[in-house]
Design a protein around this motif. Sequence first.
Motif, mmCIF file in Angstrom:
data_model
loop_
_atom_site.group_PDB
_atom_site.id
_atom_site.type_symbol
_atom_site.label_atom_id
_atom_site.label_comp_id
_atom_site.label_asym_id
_atom_site.label_seq_id
_atom_site.Cartn_x
_atom_site.Cartn_y
_atom_site.Cartn_z
ATOM 1 N N GLY A 92 -36.061 -9.236 6.585
ATOM 2 C CA GLY A 92 -36.728 -7.900 7.104
ATOM 3 C C GLY A 92 -36.936 -7.859 8.826
ATOM 4 N N ALA A 93 -36.931 -9.452 9.223
ATOM 5 C CA ALA A 93 -37.086 -9.487 10.648
ATOM 6 C C ALA A 93 -35.660 -9.270 11.204
ATOM 7 C CB ALA A 93 -37.799 -10.632 11.020
ATOM 8 N N GLY A 94 -34.742 -10.036 10.368
ATOM 9 C CA GLY A 94 -33.398 -9.817 11.015
ATOM 10 C C GLY A 94 -32.573 -8.615 10.956
ATOM 11 N N LEU A 95 -33.071 -7.882 9.825
ATOM 12 C CA LEU A 95 -32.586 -6.472 9.910
ATOM 13 C C LEU A 95 -33.079 -5.561 11.011
ATOM 14 C CD1 LEU A 95 -32.958 -5.766 6.151
ATOM 15 C CD2 LEU A 95 -30.660 -5.836 7.514
ATOM 16 N N SER A 96 -34.293 -5.702 11.360
ATOM 17 C CA SER A 96 -35.070 -4.914 12.175
ATOM 18 C C SER A 96 -34.351 -5.273 13.698
ATOM 19 C CB SER A 96 -36.323 -5.052 12.226
ATOM 20 O OG SER A 96 -37.145 -4.509 11.113
ATOM 21 N N PHE A 97 -34.456 -6.557 13.909
ATOM 22 C CA PHE A 97 -33.940 -7.271 15.122
ATOM 23 C C PHE A 97 -32.453 -6.515 15.300
ATOM 24 C CE2 PHE A 97 -31.906 -10.456 17.925
ATOM 25 C CZ PHE A 97 -33.061 -10.655 18.706
ATOM 26 N N GLY A 98 -31.604 -6.664 14.319
ATOM 27 C CA GLY A 98 -30.210 -6.215 14.586
ATOM 28 C C GLY A 98 -30.308 -4.721 14.948
ATOM 29 N N LEU A 99 -31.067 -3.874 14.267
ATOM 30 C CA LEU A 99 -30.822 -2.454 14.593
ATOM 31 C C LEU A 99 -31.456 -2.165 15.862
ATOM 32 C CD1 LEU A 99 -32.314 -1.005 11.246
ATOM 33 C CD2 LEU A 99 -30.072 -0.795 11.923
ATOM 34 N N GLY A 100 -32.244 -2.868 16.187
ATOM 35 C CA GLY A 100 -32.975 -2.512 17.444
ATOM 36 C C GLY A 100 -32.091 -3.315 18.819
ATOM 37 N N ARG A 101 -31.399 -4.277 18.412
ATOM 38 C CA ARG A 101 -30.226 -4.962 19.314
ATOM 39 C C ARG A 101 -29.152 -4.065 19.587
ATOM 40 N NH1 ARG A 101 -30.056 -9.971 21.626
ATOM 41 N NH2 ARG A 101 -32.122 -9.508 21.726
ATOM 42 N N ILE A 102 -28.583 -3.481 18.450
ATOM 43 C CA ILE A 102 -27.311 -2.845 18.692
ATOM 44 C C ILE A 102 -27.641 -1.299 18.814
ATOM 45 C CG2 ILE A 102 -25.427 -1.747 17.053
ATOM 46 C CD1 ILE A 102 -25.646 -4.263 15.435
ATOM 47 N N MET A 103 -28.708 -0.650 18.294
ATOM 48 C CA MET A 103 -28.816 0.637 18.540
ATOM 49 C C MET A 103 -29.791 0.952 19.702
ATOM 50 S SD MET A 103 -28.618 1.727 14.572
ATOM 51 C CE MET A 103 -28.489 3.611 14.791
ATOM 52 N N GLY A 104 -30.708 0.199 20.001
ATOM 53 C CA GLY A 104 -31.575 0.506 21.163
ATOM 54 C C GLY A 104 -31.839 -0.039 22.301
ATOM 55 N N GLN A 105 -31.158 -1.265 22.557
ATOM 56 C CA GLN A 105 -31.587 -2.241 23.606
ATOM 57 C C GLN A 105 -31.028 -1.532 24.743
ATOM 58 O OE1 GLN A 105 -29.166 -5.743 24.286
ATOM 59 N NE2 GLN A 105 -31.047 -6.908 24.808
ATOM 60 N N GLU A 106 -29.868 -1.117 24.757
ATOM 61 C CA GLU A 106 -29.148 -0.439 26.276
ATOM 62 C C GLU A 106 -29.926 0.646 26.738
ATOM 63 O OE1 GLU A 106 -24.639 0.712 27.532
ATOM 64 O OE2 GLU A 106 -25.212 -0.122 25.543
ATOM 65 N N ALA A 107 -30.482 1.469 25.479
ATOM 66 C CA ALA A 107 -31.085 2.804 26.073
ATOM 67 C C ALA A 107 -32.574 2.422 26.586
ATOM 68 C CB ALA A 107 -31.023 3.817 24.943
ATOM 69 N N LEU A 108 -33.160 1.491 25.837
ATOM 70 C CA LEU A 108 -34.541 1.313 26.498
ATOM 71 C C LEU A 108 -35.125 0.313 27.285
ATOM 72 C CD1 LEU A 108 -36.098 1.179 22.579
ATOM 73 C CD2 LEU A 108 -36.118 3.019 24.210
ATOM 74 N N ARG A 109 -33.991 -0.743 27.639
ATOM 75 C CA ARG A 109 -34.278 -1.533 28.758
ATOM 76 C C ARG A 109 -34.513 -1.141 30.028
ATOM 77 N NH1 ARG A 109 -34.356 -6.757 28.262
ATOM 78 N NH2 ARG A 109 -34.244 -7.075 30.490
ATOM 79 N N PRO A 110 -34.071 0.023 30.311
ATOM 80 C CA PRO A 110 -34.525 0.653 31.733
ATOM 81 C C PRO A 110 -35.972 1.058 31.739
ATOM 82 C CG PRO A 110 -32.341 1.651 31.167
ATOM 83 C CD PRO A 110 -33.011 0.730 29.935
ATOM 84 N N PHE A 111 -36.544 1.069 30.783
ATOM 85 C CA PHE A 111 -38.033 1.805 30.647
ATOM 86 C C PHE A 111 -38.927 0.578 30.432
ATOM 87 C CE2 PHE A 111 -35.456 5.358 29.154
ATOM 88 C CZ PHE A 111 -35.987 6.198 29.819
#
Length: 238
Positions: A92-111
């Motif tokens: 479960g942690a790997g699934l969440s981490f992968g989804l966040g890394r692929i789909m959210g990291q680039e958009a959220l890091r500036p915040f």
Amino acid sequence: MSLLLAPWTRLALLVVLLVAAGVCVLVYEPQRLLSRGWPPGLPVGAGVLLFAGAYGLCAAAFVPRPLLNLAAGAVFGTWFGLAAAVGGTVLGAGLSFGLGRIMGQEALRPFLRGRWLKAADAQLSRHGFRSMLAVRIFPGVPFAAANYLAAVSRCGWLPFLLATALGTVPNTAAYVVAGASASSPGSPAFLASFGFIAVSGAVAAAVAWRKRHRLAGPAVREPAPVHPPVVGAAPHGP
């Protein structure tokens, strides 16, 4: 095609996916399905693997892990239940981490601008294994929040998964033992597991309170404004 690969588009898809998962959890309550057990003819090893896979999906969909751990103990007992729960936790942690890394990291890091967020990002990026191990051992940070915060940071895959596998064992074992001995709440195993859960929760609250004040830092007093001296006009003689 470029629109689909845009950071904000991927983040929006992630939000929609997580909201849909949360709604499914509220409607279907998969933790109850897991607690019903498996068909009698199914081998234990296959049952553990299937349970771990279902556990991982449920954990990624925001089902509370304590309920899943209790169900693992109730279905498989202590040792097989612990194996299923830890395996499902890592999945479960790997699934969440992968989804966040692929789909959210680039958009959220500036915040990542707040003091707390910057401090957490720096710790996870520089000391990924040590930081995640501390987060997993002391259950003060919600499981899903820790997964997605680590995904937005620059924490590596291997430190994240290894720290999750090792750090969640004590707390997970306590809930699994409690689930396995729930039929006899006066037994030493149940009382010991319940005591461990209570003590670890108190320690986590104390550590979180201490970290909160440390990150906030001492209050900085602004210096009082210095006014220039008022020089009166010198009297002139006659």
